[in-house]
Design an enzyme around this catalytic site. Structure first.
Site, PDB file in Angstrom:
ATOM      1  CG  ASN A   9      -1.720   1.227   1.409  1.00  0.00           C
ATOM      2  OD1 ASN A   9      -1.759   2.070   0.507  1.00  0.00           O
ATOM      3  ND2 ASN A   9      -2.382   1.366   2.545  1.00  0.00           N
ATOM      4  CD1 TRP A  10       3.492   0.840  -2.640  1.00  0.00           C
ATOM      5  CD2 TRP A  10       3.534   1.748  -4.688  1.00  0.00           C
ATOM      6  NE1 TRP A  10       4.160  -0.031  -3.476  1.00  0.00           N
ATOM      7  CE2 TRP A  10       4.203   0.502  -4.732  1.00  0.00           C
ATOM      8  CE3 TRP A  10       3.445   2.495  -5.862  1.00  0.00           C
ATOM      9  CZ2 TRP A  10       4.769  -0.009  -5.903  1.00  0.00           C
ATOM     10  CZ3 TRP A  10       4.013   2.000  -7.031  1.00  0.00           C
ATOM     11  CH2 TRP A  10       4.659   0.758  -7.051  1.00  0.00           C
ATOM     12  CE  LYS A  11      -0.242   3.232   4.757  1.00  0.00           C
ATOM     13  NZ  LYS A  11      -0.114   3.305   6.211  1.00  0.00           N
ATOM     14  CG  HIS A  98      -5.851   1.960   5.484  1.00  0.00           C
ATOM     15  ND1 HIS A  98      -5.378   2.866   6.401  1.00  0.00           N
ATOM     16  CD2 HIS A  98      -4.843   1.094   5.242  1.00  0.00           C
ATOM     17  CE1 HIS A  98      -4.119   2.558   6.692  1.00  0.00           C
ATOM     18  NE2 HIS A  98      -3.772   1.491   5.996  1.00  0.00           N
ATOM     19  CD  GLU A 100      -2.893   5.517   6.841  1.00  0.00           C
ATOM     20  OE1 GLU A 100      -2.928   5.549   5.602  1.00  0.00           O
ATOM     21  OE2 GLU A 100      -1.937   5.004   7.484  1.00  0.00           O
ATOM     22  CD  GLU A 170      -3.373  -2.348   7.442  1.00  0.00           C
ATOM     23  OE1 GLU A 170      -2.362  -2.657   6.817  1.00  0.00           O
ATOM     24  OE2 GLU A 170      -3.921  -1.235   7.332  1.00  0.00           O
ATOM     25  N   GLY A 176       2.815   2.429  10.726  1.00  0.00           N
ATOM     26  CA  GLY A 176       3.751   3.533  10.550  1.00  0.00           C
ATOM     27  C   GLY A 176       4.497   3.917  11.814  1.00  0.00           C
ATOM     28  CB  SER A 215       5.598  -1.703  11.790  1.00  0.00           C
ATOM     29  OG  SER A 215       5.214  -0.365  12.036  1.00  0.00           O
ATOM     30  N   GLY A 236       2.936  -1.087   4.241  1.00  0.00           N
ATOM     31  CA  GLY A 236       2.976   0.340   3.922  1.00  0.00           C
ATOM     32  C   GLY A 236       4.393   0.778   3.595  1.00  0.00           C
ATOM     33  N   GLY A 237       5.020   1.474   4.526  1.00  0.00           N
ATOM     34  CA  GLY A 237       6.339   2.085   4.309  1.00  0.00           C
ATOM     35  C   GLY A 237       7.362   1.179   3.638  1.00  0.00           C
TER      36      GLY A 237
HETATM   37  P1  13P Z   1       3.159   0.464   7.625  1.00  0.00           P
HETATM   38  O1  13P Z   1       3.648  -0.825   7.026  1.00  0.00           O
HETATM   39  O2  13P Z   1       3.888   1.676   7.101  1.00  0.00           O
HETATM   40  O3  13P Z   1       3.106   0.390   9.110  1.00  0.00           O
HETATM   41  O4  13P Z   1       1.642   0.661   7.124  1.00  0.00           O
HETATM   42  C1  13P Z   1       0.764  -0.382   7.250  1.00  0.00           C
HETATM   43  C2  13P Z   1      -0.470  -0.052   6.495  1.00  0.00           C
HETATM   44  O5  13P Z   1      -1.214   0.840   6.857  1.00  0.00           O
HETATM   45  C3  13P Z   1      -0.756  -0.826   5.276  1.00  0.00           C
HETATM   46  O6  13P Z   1      -2.038  -0.573   4.811  1.00  0.00           O
END
Ligand code: 13P
Length: 253
Positions: A9-11, A98, A100, A170, A176, A215, A236-237
């Site tokens: 997930n590149w956000k 999600h 967020e 999640e 993050g 993470s 994510g990251g």
């Molecule tokens: P991180 O891997 O950056 O913690 O993010 C997880 C995430 O929200 C994937 O959707």
């Protein structure tokens, strides 16, 4: 057996050049390994088409995903993107719910259920995200929170729809933050989710893939993915760097 799935997930990251480079690097790396893991990448809406072109040309089975979708089919919804538009680009997965989007954009379970439905109506696969906050975990409410988020959607879409969906657990406190749930903590929640489904429909429970997100990195992925009810990850990251992401994917083999 459920096939393992790792989705990046590149956000809201990247520009056109960076996206091209990242997709090319992931294609090159994945082509080298004979991995059985299914891989997906979710760039921003604006970068979907260029990623789609590269993935289609490479034709090595990496799937394209979107990070969001509008609940409605079409119409006067300024700024929104319809499921049909995503399907037309060759999108396979769509992330819905999600944390967020729930927390920053105020998405409700009802809205998330509507998005889940429209994604399936266009033959794409929703990745339904659920997870508790730190406060909820500390209050011992983790199980109740994730099951109620799940049930709210099931109540609307019906349990059989889960057969063709992916669930992502999640924990918000792990997103993050660099703080990963331990494999045991994650497995406990994944088992709880699967057990809850199994009490209603054993076939759905056995089929649905439950990803862990929060993470995930190359150093912790293998231990997480080795757990009985963890079927891969939503990353994510660490998915923004090809070598790191590919190493995470390999950990699921
Ligand atoms: P991180 O891997 O950056 O913690 O993010 C997880 C995430 O929200 C994937 O959707």
């Amino acid at each position: 057996m459920r096939e393992k799935l790792v989705v990046g997930n590149w956000k809201m990251h990247g520009n056109r050049d960076q996206v091209n480079r990242l997709v090319e690097e992931i294609i090159a790396g994945a082509a080298e390994t004979e991995s059985k893991v299914e891989i997906g990448i979710c760039p921003t809406y604006i970068h979907l088409e260029q990623a789609a072109k590269l993935l289609i040309a490479a034709n090595i089975g990496i799937s394209l995903g979107a990070q969001n979708v509008c609940f409605a089919e079409q119409g006067a919804f300024t700024g929104e993107v319809a499921a049909a538009m995503l399907a037309e680009l060759g999108v396979t997965f769509v992330i819905v719910g999600h944390s967020e989007r729930r927390e920053i954009f105020g998405e409700t379970n009802e809205l998330i259920a509507a998005k889940f439905k429209v994604v399936q109506a266009h033959n794409m696969v929703p990745i339904l995200c659920i997870g508790e906050s730190l406060e909820q975990r500390e209050q011992g409410a983790t199980e109740q929170v994730v099951i109620s988020q799940l049930d709210a959607v099931i109540g609307d879409v019906g349990l059989p729809s889960l057969h063709d969906a992916v669930i992502a657990y999640e924990p918000i406190w792990a997103i993050g933050t660099g703080k990963t749930a331990t494999p045991e903590q994650a497995q406990e929640v994944h088992w709880t989710i699967r057990d809850h489904l199994a009490r209603q429909d054993a076939a759905v429970a056995a089929a649905v893939r439950i990803l862990y997100g929060g993470s995930v990195k190359s150093s912790n992925a293998r231990e997480l993915f080795n757990q009985a009810d963890i079927d891969g990850g939503l990353v994510g990251g660490a998915s923004l760097e090809a070598e790191e992401f590919l190493s995470i994917c390999k950990s699921a083999d």
